[in-house]
Design a protein around this motif. Structure first.
Motif, PDB file in Angstrom:
ATOM      1  N   LEU A 284      28.088   4.541 -11.862  1.00 23.56           N
ATOM      2  CA  LEU A 284      29.240   4.646 -11.106  1.00 23.56           C
ATOM      3  C   LEU A 284      29.368   6.259 -10.933  1.00 23.56           C
ATOM      4  CD1 LEU A 284      32.350   3.624 -11.269  1.00 23.56           C
ATOM      5  CD2 LEU A 284      32.330   4.556 -13.531  1.00 23.56           C
ATOM      6  N   PHE A 285      28.534   6.446 -11.801  1.00 20.70           N
ATOM      7  CA  PHE A 285      28.295   8.000 -11.229  1.00 20.70           C
ATOM      8  C   PHE A 285      27.019   8.887 -11.097  1.00 20.70           C
ATOM      9  CE2 PHE A 285      31.809   7.788 -15.077  1.00 20.70           C
ATOM     10  CZ  PHE A 285      33.284   8.301 -13.635  1.00 20.70           C
ATOM     11  N   ALA A 286      27.001   7.868  -9.647  1.00 20.79           N
ATOM     12  CA  ALA A 286      25.847   8.402  -9.235  1.00 20.79           C
ATOM     13  C   ALA A 286      25.688  10.201  -8.342  1.00 20.79           C
ATOM     14  CB  ALA A 286      25.109   7.379  -7.726  1.00 20.79           C
ATOM     15  N   ASP A 287      27.067  10.099  -8.173  1.00 20.76           N
ATOM     16  CA  ASP A 287      26.839  11.120  -7.975  1.00 20.76           C
ATOM     17  C   ASP A 287      26.848  12.106  -8.967  1.00 20.76           C
ATOM     18  OD1 ASP A 287      27.603  13.383  -6.545  1.00 20.76           O
ATOM     19  OD2 ASP A 287      29.422  12.735  -5.343  1.00 20.76           O
ATOM     20  N   SER A 288      25.747  13.862  -8.639  1.00 24.36           N
ATOM     21  CA  SER A 288      25.339  14.588 -10.015  1.00 24.36           C
ATOM     22  C   SER A 288      26.664  15.701  -9.889  1.00 24.36           C
ATOM     23  CB  SER A 288      23.893  14.878  -9.324  1.00 24.36           C
ATOM     24  OG  SER A 288      24.443  15.840  -8.366  1.00 24.36           O
ATOM     25  N   ALA A 289      27.934  15.753  -8.668  1.00 22.60           N
ATOM     26  CA  ALA A 289      27.772  16.520  -8.462  1.00 22.60           C
ATOM     27  C   ALA A 289      29.868  16.121  -9.208  1.00 22.60           C
ATOM     28  CB  ALA A 289      28.581  16.868  -6.945  1.00 22.60           C
ATOM     29  N   SER A 290      30.217  14.608  -9.425  1.00 24.60           N
ATOM     30  CA  SER A 290      30.761  14.410  -9.586  1.00 24.60           C
ATOM     31  C   SER A 290      31.206  14.370 -11.869  1.00 24.60           C
ATOM     32  CB  SER A 290      31.289  12.425 -10.445  1.00 24.60           C
ATOM     33  OG  SER A 290      29.902  12.721 -11.096  1.00 24.60           O
ATOM     34  N   ASN A 291      32.319  14.444 -12.232  1.00 22.22           N
ATOM     35  CA  ASN A 291      32.607  14.760 -12.710  1.00 22.22           C
ATOM     36  C   ASN A 291      32.821  13.560 -14.321  1.00 22.22           C
ATOM     37  OD1 ASN A 291      35.898  13.874 -12.325  1.00 22.22           O
ATOM     38  ND2 ASN A 291      36.431  15.841 -12.681  1.00 22.22           N
ATOM     39  N   HIS A 292      32.359  12.829 -13.708  1.00 15.91           N
ATOM     40  CA  HIS A 292      32.161  11.315 -14.842  1.00 15.91           C
ATOM     41  C   HIS A 292      33.345  10.962 -15.300  1.00 15.91           C
ATOM     42  CE1 HIS A 292      27.267  10.779 -15.531  1.00 15.91           C
ATOM     43  NE2 HIS A 292      28.157  12.526 -15.134  1.00 15.91           N
ATOM     44  N   ILE A 293      34.762  11.413 -14.376  1.00 14.08           N
ATOM     45  CA  ILE A 293      36.111  10.708 -14.813  1.00 14.08           C
ATOM     46  C   ILE A 293      36.556  10.581 -13.413  1.00 14.08           C
ATOM     47  CG2 ILE A 293      38.136  11.642 -14.938  1.00 14.08           C
ATOM     48  CD1 ILE A 293      37.032  13.860 -17.031  1.00 14.08           C
ATOM     49  N   VAL A 294      36.605  10.485 -12.224  1.00 17.13           N
ATOM     50  CA  VAL A 294      36.007  10.003 -10.877  1.00 17.13           C
ATOM     51  C   VAL A 294      35.716  10.320  -9.965  1.00 17.13           C
ATOM     52  CG1 VAL A 294      37.788  12.279 -10.389  1.00 17.13           C
ATOM     53  CG2 VAL A 294      38.398   9.900  -8.939  1.00 17.13           C
ATOM     54  N   THR A 295      35.209   9.047  -9.109  1.00 20.72           N
ATOM     55  CA  THR A 295      34.196   9.893  -7.937  1.00 20.72           C
ATOM     56  C   THR A 295      34.534   9.118  -7.101  1.00 20.72           C
ATOM     57  OG1 THR A 295      32.035   9.378  -7.296  1.00 20.72           O
ATOM     58  CG2 THR A 295      32.723   7.318  -8.717  1.00 20.72           C
ATOM     59  N   ASP A 296      33.740   8.936  -5.317  1.00 23.48           N
ATOM     60  CA  ASP A 296      34.890   9.191  -4.377  1.00 23.48           C
ATOM     61  C   ASP A 296      33.547   8.484  -3.248  1.00 23.48           C
ATOM     62  OD1 ASP A 296      33.156  11.170  -3.786  1.00 23.48           O
ATOM     63  OD2 ASP A 296      34.553  12.695  -2.933  1.00 23.48           O
ATOM     64  N   ILE A 297      32.245   8.076  -4.227  1.00 22.36           N
ATOM     65  CA  ILE A 297      31.458   7.711  -3.203  1.00 22.36           C
ATOM     66  C   ILE A 297      31.901   6.107  -2.772  1.00 22.36           C
ATOM     67  CG2 ILE A 297      29.634   9.353  -4.271  1.00 22.36           C
ATOM     68  CD1 ILE A 297      29.284   5.901  -6.309  1.00 22.36           C
ATOM     69  N   TRP A 298      30.742   6.093  -2.198  1.00 23.00           N
ATOM     70  CA  TRP A 298      31.677   4.435  -1.128  1.00 23.00           C
ATOM     71  C   TRP A 298      30.241   4.066  -0.727  1.00 23.00           C
ATOM     72  CZ3 TRP A 298      29.931   3.818   4.179  1.00 23.00           C
ATOM     73  CH2 TRP A 298      29.724   5.164   4.827  1.00 23.00           C
ATOM     74  N   GLN A 299      30.071   3.208  -0.953  1.00 23.67           N
ATOM     75  CA  GLN A 299      28.967   1.996  -0.600  1.00 23.67           C
ATOM     76  C   GLN A 299      28.872   1.507   0.867  1.00 23.67           C
ATOM     77  OE1 GLN A 299      31.521   0.664  -3.037  1.00 23.67           O
ATOM     78  NE2 GLN A 299      30.810   2.614  -3.862  1.00 23.67           N
ATOM     79  N   ARG A 300      27.218   0.697   1.644  1.00 19.03           N
ATOM     80  CA  ARG A 300      26.843   1.019   2.486  1.00 19.03           C
ATOM     81  C   ARG A 300      25.605  -0.146   2.474  1.00 19.03           C
ATOM     82  NH1 ARG A 300      23.065   2.960   7.080  1.00 19.03           N
ATOM     83  NH2 ARG A 300      24.414   2.071   9.030  1.00 19.03           N
ATOM     84  N   ILE A 301      25.790  -1.294   3.424  1.00 15.34           N
ATOM     85  CA  ILE A 301      25.060  -2.450   2.945  1.00 15.34           C
ATOM     86  C   ILE A 301      24.470  -2.750   4.424  1.00 15.34           C
ATOM     87  CG2 ILE A 301      24.753  -4.794   2.507  1.00 15.34           C
ATOM     88  CD1 ILE A 301      27.220  -3.940  -0.058  1.00 15.34           C
ATOM     89  N   THR A 302      22.749  -2.147   4.894  1.00 19.92           N
ATOM     90  CA  THR A 302      22.808  -2.954   5.502  1.00 19.92           C
ATOM     91  C   THR A 302      21.817  -3.700   4.967  1.00 19.92           C
ATOM     92  OG1 THR A 302      22.133  -0.441   6.149  1.00 19.92           O
ATOM     93  CG2 THR A 302      20.871  -2.117   7.199  1.00 19.92           C
ATOM     94  N   LEU A 303      21.965  -5.737   6.289  1.00 17.71           N
ATOM     95  CA  LEU A 303      21.333  -6.115   6.458  1.00 17.71           C
ATOM     96  C   LEU A 303      20.138  -6.365   7.758  1.00 17.71           C
ATOM     97  CD1 LEU A 303      23.905  -9.156   5.699  1.00 17.71           C
ATOM     98  CD2 LEU A 303      22.479  -7.737   4.074  1.00 17.71           C
ATOM     99  N   LEU A 304      18.964  -6.476   6.825  1.00 16.23           N
ATOM    100  CA  LEU A 304      18.287  -6.461   8.384  1.00 16.23           C
ATOM    101  C   LEU A 304      17.027  -7.718   7.749  1.00 16.23           C
ATOM    102  CD1 LEU A 304      16.880  -2.357   8.282  1.00 16.23           C
ATOM    103  CD2 LEU A 304      18.620  -4.265  10.144  1.00 16.23           C
ATOM    104  N   ALA A 305      16.667  -8.305   9.376  1.00 16.50           N
ATOM    105  CA  ALA A 305      15.435  -9.022   9.531  1.00 16.50           C
ATOM    106  C   ALA A 305      13.981  -9.017   8.533  1.00 16.50           C
ATOM    107  CB  ALA A 305      15.358  -9.558  10.551  1.00 16.50           C
TER     108      ALA A 305
END
Length: 391
Positions: A284-305
């Motif tokens: 949830l808090f993969a961003d080391s700069a977060s305060n462990h209360i709220v995070t703003d990261i988003w997820q990019r999913i790439t599908l490739l053959a």
């Protein structure tokens, strides 16, 4: 004051002006929990203008008269429209006095819904009796007339007719879909969910994937497919076997979190069986700069053959790929497209930020499912119970 007391008080205040509307619920002993999606995202054009539009009514244990026409049912899910791209972790479709256009079942239906089960909110699932049931889906016209008030000839067009067996307190997700693109055969998937039985961590976000596309869809001529520009490079489908790569990014562009640029998750295979796919996770808090209360990261999913390196992706991401070798999903904010991520299909972020306790907002991990169906992708998010806001 409890919710029931609030309701009674409201009814008393309104009594002098109008009668208090009441919905009678029948308690269900030994229930199962069922959620239903209409995945028939078919193209209706000049070449197939006479084909029935995928607007459905679901009947569970219907009573059929001597002419083969349904006249009643133990349970009914009417006005079942094509599903929305996002199924949120709360009942968001309640409240409409006009034609319901249900994007799922139960959706807007006034039925008993699931409880909080092992910490997971099941209010998006309807309670239904456990045991064996006949389930029939019918086409219906796009009007305001309830299904059983339609003319007999109109309410006789079956889509799928099957028998299911539901276990006590089991959680099921059902999909009505096209199983073969060439023959246009329809079918259902009845998936027995297991997220509420797994030892999942509150500090991890979970996701699994399904490709429920019809057999032969991605290989078919593009002129036979629905133009879905919002699906980006994935609009004409992905191959029956793809690799899944996850990147965690910061807002405002594709700035990845260290250690989460094209992290390999596993393989995605087309499968319209009832099997449950494995869950992958990220912090949830993969961003080391977060305060462990709220995070703003988003997820990019790439599908490739298989065999394609994501760092050397041969496909430009700004035009539609027609050979099925590339798909791109951006789970960003509320799902609104962003100029910096061209060619992506946009869905809302998997991390829920909501007022909880003294924090407004606070970030919560969720359990998510992405289902790919004929050039489209859909996200279902399930949330654990969280502390109410303190004002």
């Amino acid at each position: 004051m409890t919710k029931i007391m609030h309701l009674l008080a409201a009814c008393a205040l309104l009594w002098g002006f109008s009668s208090c509307s009441k919905v009678e619920y029948t308690e269900i002993e030994k229930p199962a929990y069922l959620r239903v999606f209409n995945d028939l995202n078919l193209k209706i054009g000049l070449e197939n203008k006479d084909e029935d539009r995928p607007y459905l009514c679901m009947l569970i244990d219907p009573e059929i008269n001597k002419d083969g026409v349904p006249v009643s049912a133990a349970l009914k899910g009417d006005y079942l429209d094509q599903r929305d791209p996002y199924a949120p972790p709360y009942p968001s479709h309640i409240g409409s006095s006009t034609r319901k256009n249900n994007p799922e079942y139960p959706g807007k239906e006034n039925v008993l819904v699931g409880p909080v089960l092992n910490g997971f909110d099941l209010s998006g699932w309807a309670q239904v009796p456990s045991g064996k049931h006949r389930v029939v889906f019918y086409y219906r016209p796009m009007n305001d007339i309830p299904f059983f008030d339609l003319e007999p000839a109109v309410r006789s067009k079956k889509v799928v007719d099957t028998v299911i067996d539901l276990g006590v307190q089991e959680v099921y997700t059902m999909h009505v879909l096209q199983s073969n693109f060439v023959t246009q055969e329809k079918g259902i998937v009845l998936r027995t969910e297991n997220f509420h039985k797994l030892p999942l961590s509150d500090s991890l976000v979970y996701i699994n994937f399904y490709n429920y596309s019809a057999d032969g869809f991605w290989q078919a001529d593009i002129n036979l497919k629905k133009n879905q520009y919002t699906s980006g490079v994935m609009q004409y489908g992905v191959r029956d076997e793809m690799n899944i790569w996850l990147s965690l990014c910061k807002p405002g562009g594709v700035k990845t979190i260290p250690g989460y640029r094209f992290a390999y998750l596993g393989q995605l295979r087309r499968n319209t069986g009832n099997q449950v796919s494995p869950y992958y996770s990220f912090p949830l808090f993969a961003d080391s700069a977060s305060n462990h209360i709220v995070t703003d990261i988003w997820q990019r999913i790439t599908l490739l053959a298989p065999g394609i390196d994501p760092e050397q992706n041969p496909y430009p991401d700004y035009y539609a790929v027609t050979d099925g070798g590339y798909g791109l999903v951006a789970c960003y904010g509320n799902g609104s497209p962003q100029d910096f991520q061209r060619g992506a299909l946009y869905l809302p972020g998997m991390i829920v930020n909501i007022h909880s306790g003294n924090y407004n907002p606070r970030s919560f991990a969720t359990v998510n499912t992405i289902e790919i169906v004929n050039g489209n992708a859909y996200l279902t998010t399930i949330q654990r119970k969280y502390a109410p806001p303190v004002y």
